[in-house]
Motif scaffolding. Structure first.
Motif, PDB file in Angstrom:
ATOM      1  N   UNK A   1       0.843  -1.179   0.000  1.00 40.18           N
ATOM      2  CA  UNK A   1       0.000   0.000   0.000  1.00 40.18           C
ATOM      3  C   UNK A   1       0.887   1.240   0.000  1.00 40.18           C
ATOM      4  N   UNK A   2       0.649   2.083  -0.975  1.00 37.97           N
ATOM      5  CA  UNK A   2       1.377   3.351  -1.039  1.00 37.97           C
ATOM      6  C   UNK A   2       0.434   4.476  -0.664  1.00 37.97           C
ATOM      7  N   UNK A   3       0.905   5.361   0.159  1.00 41.32           N
ATOM      8  CA  UNK A   3       0.114   6.508   0.598  1.00 41.32           C
ATOM      9  C   UNK A   3       0.698   7.772  -0.006  1.00 41.32           C
TER      10      UNK A   3
ATOM     11  N   UNK B   1       2.036  11.461   0.178  1.00 45.21           N
ATOM     12  CA  UNK B   1       2.885  11.927   1.280  1.00 45.21           C
ATOM     13  C   UNK B   1       2.144  12.853   2.245  1.00 45.21           C
TER      14      UNK B   1
ATOM     15  N   UNK C   1      -2.180  10.216   6.144  1.00 49.10           N
ATOM     16  CA  UNK C   1      -1.814   9.175   7.091  1.00 49.10           C
ATOM     17  C   UNK C   1      -2.830   8.042   6.991  1.00 49.10           C
ATOM     18  N   UNK C   2      -2.394   6.861   7.408  1.00 53.77           N
ATOM     19  CA  UNK C   2      -3.246   5.684   7.304  1.00 53.77           C
ATOM     20  C   UNK C   2      -4.053   5.537   8.591  1.00 53.77           C
ATOM     21  N   UNK C   3      -5.323   5.223   8.443  1.00 54.41           N
ATOM     22  CA  UNK C   3      -6.186   4.919   9.579  1.00 54.41           C
ATOM     23  C   UNK C   3      -6.515   3.424   9.517  1.00 54.41           C
ATOM     24  N   UNK C   4      -6.341   2.738  10.644  1.00 54.91           N
ATOM     25  CA  UNK C   4      -6.514   1.294  10.702  1.00 54.91           C
ATOM     26  C   UNK C   4      -7.598   0.951  11.695  1.00 54.91           C
ATOM     27  N   UNK C   5      -8.456   0.033  11.338  1.00 54.00           N
ATOM     28  CA  UNK C   5      -9.446  -0.400  12.301  1.00 54.00           C
ATOM     29  C   UNK C   5      -9.766  -1.869  12.062  1.00 54.00           C
TER      30      UNK C   5
ATOM     31  N   UNK D   1     -13.565   8.650  11.797  1.00 49.32           N
ATOM     32  CA  UNK D   1     -12.252   9.305  11.849  1.00 49.32           C
ATOM     33  C   UNK D   1     -12.046  10.235  10.655  1.00 49.32           C
TER      34      UNK D   1
ATOM     35  N   UNK E   1      -9.944  -6.157   8.646  1.00 57.07           N
ATOM     36  CA  UNK E   1      -9.072  -5.031   8.952  1.00 57.07           C
ATOM     37  C   UNK E   1      -9.269  -4.020   7.834  1.00 57.07           C
TER      38      UNK E   1
ATOM     39  N   UNK F   1      -8.700  -0.185   6.081  1.00 52.60           N
ATOM     40  CA  UNK F   1      -7.727   0.889   5.932  1.00 52.60           C
ATOM     41  C   UNK F   1      -8.396   2.091   5.292  1.00 52.60           C
TER      42      UNK F   1
ATOM     43  N   UNK G   1      -6.016  14.043  13.093  1.00 47.03           N
ATOM     44  CA  UNK G   1      -6.160  12.822  13.876  1.00 47.03           C
ATOM     45  C   UNK G   1      -7.309  13.052  14.846  1.00 47.03           C
ATOM     46  N   UNK G   2      -8.482  12.580  14.463  1.00 42.72           N
ATOM     47  CA  UNK G   2      -9.703  12.910  15.201  1.00 42.72           C
ATOM     48  C   UNK G   2      -9.994  11.790  16.192  1.00 42.72           C
TER      49      UNK G   2
END
Lengths: 334, 334
Positions: free
Chosen positions: B39-41, B43, B46-50, B84, B141, B143, B151-152
């Motif tokens: 996975x490329x983001x 720049x 940011x990545x959110x994970x749950x 988020x 999972x 993303x 960042x909430x």
């Protein structure tokens, strides 16, 4: 979720606070007080994601030591990351606790997580805890990072490349035989038994080989379902053939001892699974450099064959003739 | 993994190829021919994970339509991302199939995944399939991405801020009563029944509110365990109190109908869970702007209270007196 029922020993919030918050990474998971984790990547890195589910009495024995169950769950995922040349970043833990869980069990499980988190610099960054009445069920999602442009896949193997493995093959599969029927192998010395069973219980992810994989591997995967079966998967993904030299496959002294004095078949070692060694391909021109890098990194690496035109995997004897295996080439873990 | 046993209808490789490869994102998962996803983001993201695990007959009924089980599993995770302010990127699926799974079931399950993947632009990027003998077990999972710096978290709520919810509260908890004991509520019209049950079976993640959450929310979470309990979690994370106005809590016409003509308690609606609406805080000065943005985005948003100094959550009647609830404030789903 609203419709669960059943005995509650410790509420979910208390459970998180007591057992999991101490394991978590403060900057990514905010003390697990949130329902999401946040991850920032350096702009020259890409994220590598891998997921393994483990079910009691399917993937491990429910009565194994909780510390070892925890460590194995992390390590099989770390092994996947290692095979992609990915530096571990953190993990999410899905924990399905059976009805008969105890705080003692959970405390020991978390102790195992904590020890391996420290050993591998691999923090918990989030997760979910649910009831899984009959069986402990673990779901780990592991995150690693690798420089952009280094996407090391199974499919990239090319004819004429060399095939390598790290470490030794088959110890874990033989260890599983010993773990299941310890009385069936009286000829094996206690030390060899312990070595083999320990390889089954506690794999060693080959993270010390990261630099080697990143620099030289054209294709790479970890061996979780047996050398022959996983080599077949790589051959299939790359649409070519893997020719492996039987005599070159590295076996440990303990594995040799067991194969020498029992009726356990050599095929078990080659097809058994749970090795968590790396299987990778590299260019012939890199042979010397790989030997040097492996030595510098203290990673045992053995060249066991070559990629060829064609399909599938075959095992060759010393005259180059294809050998038959006495059972299917791979365990399908489903 | 080496030590599984049991009936194999379709090998894991065939299963992946037939059912899951068609669902996957080609650039991130490589046709699921590898054991990792990449996975490329951008720049500036940011990545959110749950992660959410769902267990049959704990989190859903095993005999619910497979399409709906699939969709709910995705949507509860999409709801976490929405809370988020995170735009969905993709998901990993851990699938523990029970011994009695059928290809028809799996085919319908994957049809549900496929439909929601398309509806929410949310591709499968990897996963793991194992045996979970007694119960279907799902582990998703998810993303998402959100601009760096946004960042909430729950913990960021501050005294004097307003508290809002999206949509209506309690439909799903009332729908669960109807789903469990359909004969117990003969007074409810079929249409209202269908509305409420459907809210339980098929939550609507509030992704159309992303821009609003990103722009205005100081703290945010989704309501999965009941309004009162989740508000208490936010209060605890933020170390302040949430005062909610009972009369302001938005109820649907169907929920009101059920509360009016049955013995079902209003408390069920406020504490029940599975709403998958957003609970968020915002500054008082943004009231007008939030109203305008909600209207522009077509997201129903209701101001239901305020953040205060103190601890915990309380429900106030129209005179500002604290009301008692007839049961514990939240479902603990463990």
């Amino acid at each position: 979720m609203a419709n669960a029922e059943g005995q509650v020993r410790l509420g979910e919030s208390a459970l998180i606070k007591q057992y999991f918050a101490p394991l978590c990474h403060p900057d990514m998971s905010f003390g697990l007080s949130d329902d999401a984790a946040f991850l920032n990547l350096a702009s020259d890195q890409q994220l590598v994601l891998t997921k393994d589910m483990l079910v009691a009495n399917v993937h491990f024995f429910a009565d194994d030591a909780p510390e070892l169950i925890a460590k194995k769950a992390l390590r099989v995922n770390l092994s996947d990351l290692a095979s992609k040349g990915a530096k571990p970043v953190g993990y999410l833990l899905g924990l399905g606790l059976p009805s008969d869980w105890t705080e003692d069990w959970l405390s020991r499980f978390c102790k195992g997580l904590g020890e391996d988190q420290q050993a591998f610099d691999f923090p918990l960054i989030g997760g979910d805890t649910v009831k899984s009445p009959e069986r402990l069920t673990l779901s780990i999602t592991a995150f690693g990072e690798v420089p952009k442009g280094r996407t090391i896949l199974r499919r990239n193997a090319k004819p004429d490349e060399d095939v390598y493995v790290t470490g030794t093959i088959g110890d874990s599969a033989l260890g599983l035989l010993l773990r299941r029927e310890p009385e069936d192998y009286p000829e094996i010395g206690e030390e060899d038994k312990a070595v083999l069973i320990n390889r089954f219980l506690l794999p060693q992810p080959r993270l010390q080989g990261l630099a080697l994989i990143r620099q030289f591997a054209t294709a790479s995967m970890d061996i979780s379902d047996g050398l022959m079966g996983d080599a077949a998967k790589m051959a299939s993904a790359a649409d070519c053939a893997l020719h492996l030299d039987d005599a070159a496959v590295p076996l440990s002294l303990s594995a040799k001892a067991m194969l020498d004095v029992t009726s356990a078949s050599r095929d078990v070692a080659l097809t058994g699974g749970d090795d968590y060694e790396l299987l990778f391909c590299a260019r012939r021109k890199d042979r010397e450099a790989i030997r040097a890098a492996a030595s510098a990194l203290d990673v045992p690496v053995t060249r066991i064959g070559r990629v060829a035109e064609g399909k599938g995997v075959c095992l060759l004897d010393e005259s180059g003739h294809e050998m038959a295996l006495s059972k299917g080439a791979s365990y399908e873990h489903f």
